[in-house]
Design a protein around this motif. Structure first.
Motif, short mmCIF file in Angstrom:
data_model
loop_
_atom_site.label_atom_id
_atom_site.label_comp_id
_atom_site.label_asym_id
_atom_site.label_seq_id
_atom_site.Cartn_x
_atom_site.Cartn_y
_atom_site.Cartn_z
N LEU A 1 0.83 -1.21 0.00
CA LEU A 1 0.00 0.00 0.00
C LEU A 1 0.86 1.26 0.00
N LEU A 2 1.89 1.29 0.85
CA LEU A 2 2.76 2.47 0.93
C LEU A 2 3.54 2.69 -0.36
N ILE A 3 4.02 1.61 -0.96
CA ILE A 3 4.76 1.73 -2.23
C ILE A 3 3.85 2.31 -3.31
N THR A 4 2.64 1.79 -3.41
CA THR A 4 1.70 2.25 -4.44
C THR A 4 1.37 3.73 -4.29
N LEU A 5 1.02 4.13 -3.07
CA LEU A 5 0.68 5.54 -2.83
C LEU A 5 1.88 6.44 -3.06
N GLY A 6 3.06 5.99 -2.63
CA GLY A 6 4.25 6.81 -2.77
C GLY A 6 4.63 7.06 -4.22
N LEU A 7 4.54 6.04 -5.06
CA LEU A 7 4.90 6.20 -6.47
C LEU A 7 3.87 7.04 -7.23
#
Length: 465
Positions: A107-113
């Protein structure tokens, strides 16, 4: 007698050394991830690049908050259930921890990118700041490695809770040594700049993750992780894990909020307070240096806190309240000694500490950073008591008090101080807010701890009767 049972039978002092020394070593080594990155960046790139890394620190802290929520939450549950003889529930906690860490990482990777540009622009630097470009370069790469950080950090707590603190220590030492090697290779040899520092962290943490998982699946583990077993999420277990880890999660999450507020306040007041055109970047770089030094001092305290956690959890679960009290007081004494030693070093050698990062630092940076460091850490000797005491209330089944104490310094006291003092005294008001909040939090925590120790004494007498 297995490793977990020793927590309730071996002398408390011996256990505290046995568990805390590996944890301290591991946490100090873990702090070197960021510390060494900054030294290489300050020497091989520029002092402004240090400011760029400072901009994304709130995001790094958010990642650590979730790792603590599930990692420390599961570890507390594992140690307590083992103390109660409920091994299957400890097994379930470990399995849930793994998949929760995987899920939040994705979830954090997706939102961050997706929102990379917007996130970095919101982090506090003024428009046109040179630090913003460095921040984007660093964050873009570290996002891909967040899954390794989450797993290695979270599962290390679970390993320690089973009675294997040395495994965690070895993993952290391995990661730090590799990080230094890759920093030198990627930054000095390949000339990758801040991107090299980011890749060094990602690669080293991925190797540590493999090491920790290998042990978790081995026969030596008291609570063994089986990735091929059928997994079915249990809302009750998830809720219990989150309850046990909520205090540390809130503490870290609020640290992120304070870091963001600090960045924004520095961006607002930096230029006018320092009297130079790039005052914002100078102030950000200086605060990044201070943060790295402060964390290196506090990491041994966090190590003590982590080392004492399974001792407290097991003995409270086993109703050995005298041992709980002795372990807590021993941890407080050791933590205070470390904080006081760090305080003396900072007050005496502040200039020399800054030069470790930027031996040819600008005049503005060298005037600002040592003074700010001495002021921010004025009440550092009180920090050990605050950190260890917050964890005690989690173990004794009073998470609301632990949450309140976590909120106290990071939100209830510190944020208003930053806003009010900054309005009246600018950048130096923002810096002064930290010791004022430390003092207030110490007083309130002291009152609550006196009450809690009286309750422990009463419970101990009841058990003896």
């Amino acid at each position: 007698m297995n490793a977990a049972e020793k927590l309730g039978n071996e002398p408390v002092g011996k256990l505290l050394l046995k568990y805390s020394i590996p944890a301290i070593t591991g946490m100090v080594v873990n702090a070197l991830y960021n510390f060494v990155d900054r030294i290489f960046v300050g020497h091989a790139v520029s002092e402004t690049a240090l400011g760029g890394i400072a901009l994304i620190m709130p995001l790094m802290t958010v990642g650590m908050a979730f790792a603590m929520l599930f990692g420390i939450g599961a570890a507390n549950m594992i140690s307590m259930r083992l103390g109660q003889g409920r091994k299957q529930e400890a097994q379930n906690a470990l399995n849930h921890c793994f998949f929760l860490l995987i899920g939040i990482s994705i979830l954090l990777i997706t939102l961050g990118l997706i929102f990379l540009d917007q996130i970095v622009s919101f982090m506090g630097a003024e428009k046109g700041s040179e630090a913003i470009g460095f921040a984007k370069d660093y964050l873009r790469i570290t996002l891909f490695g967040i899954i390794f950080f989450m797993l290695s950090f979270g599962l290390s707590h679970c390993t320690r809770a089973q009675g294997f603190p040395k495994i965690t220590m070895i993993g952290m030492i391995l990661g730090a040594v590799l990080n230094i090697i890759f920093d030198a290779l990627f930054i000095l040899v390949f000339q990758w700049g801040v991107e090299g520092a980011a890749w060094a962290t990602v690669v080293s943490q991925s190797i540590v993750t493999v090491y920790i998982l290998f042990f978790a699946m081995s026969k030596k583990a008291v609570v063994k992780f089986n990735p091929f077993a059928r997994f079915k999420p249990d809302p009750v277990i998830i809720k219990q894990i989150m309850a046990f880890g909520s205090a540390q999660f809130l503490l870290q999450f609020l640290m992120s909020a304070v870091q963001l507020l600090n960045n924004i306040s520095i961006g607002w007041y930096g230029a006018s307070s320092l009297g130079v055109d790039n005052g914002t970047d100078i102030a950000l770089s200086g605060m990044n240096i201070i943060g790295a030094i402060l964390m290196l001092i506090l990491m041994p305290v966090f190590g003590i806190n982590q080392g004492v956690q399974p001792i407290l959890g097991y003995n409270y679960g086993a109703k050995k309240f005298d041992r709980v009290k002795r372990a807590y007081l021993g941890a407080i004494g050791a933590a205070t000694i470390i904080c006081f030693t760090g305080f003396l070093i900072v007050q005496i050698f502040s200039v020399q500490l800054v030069k470790i990062f930027t031996p040819q630092g600008s005049e503005a940076l060298m005037q600002f950073t040592p003074r700010a460091m001495r002021l921010m850490m004025l009440l550092l000797p009180l920090a050990g008591f605050q950190i260890v005491s917050t964890n005690l209330f989690v173990v004794t089944g009073r998470p609301k008090i632990s949450i309140f104490l976590s909120l106290l310094r990071q939100c209830i006291a510190l944020i208003p101080c930053i806003l009010i003092f900054g309005r009246f005294w600018g950048l130096w008001g923002v810096i002064t807010a930290a010791p004022v909040a430390d003092g207030f939090a110490f007083i309130v925590t002291g009152v609550l701890i006196i009450i809690e120790l009286k309750k422990l004494r009463k419970q101990s007498l009841e058990v003896k009767i």
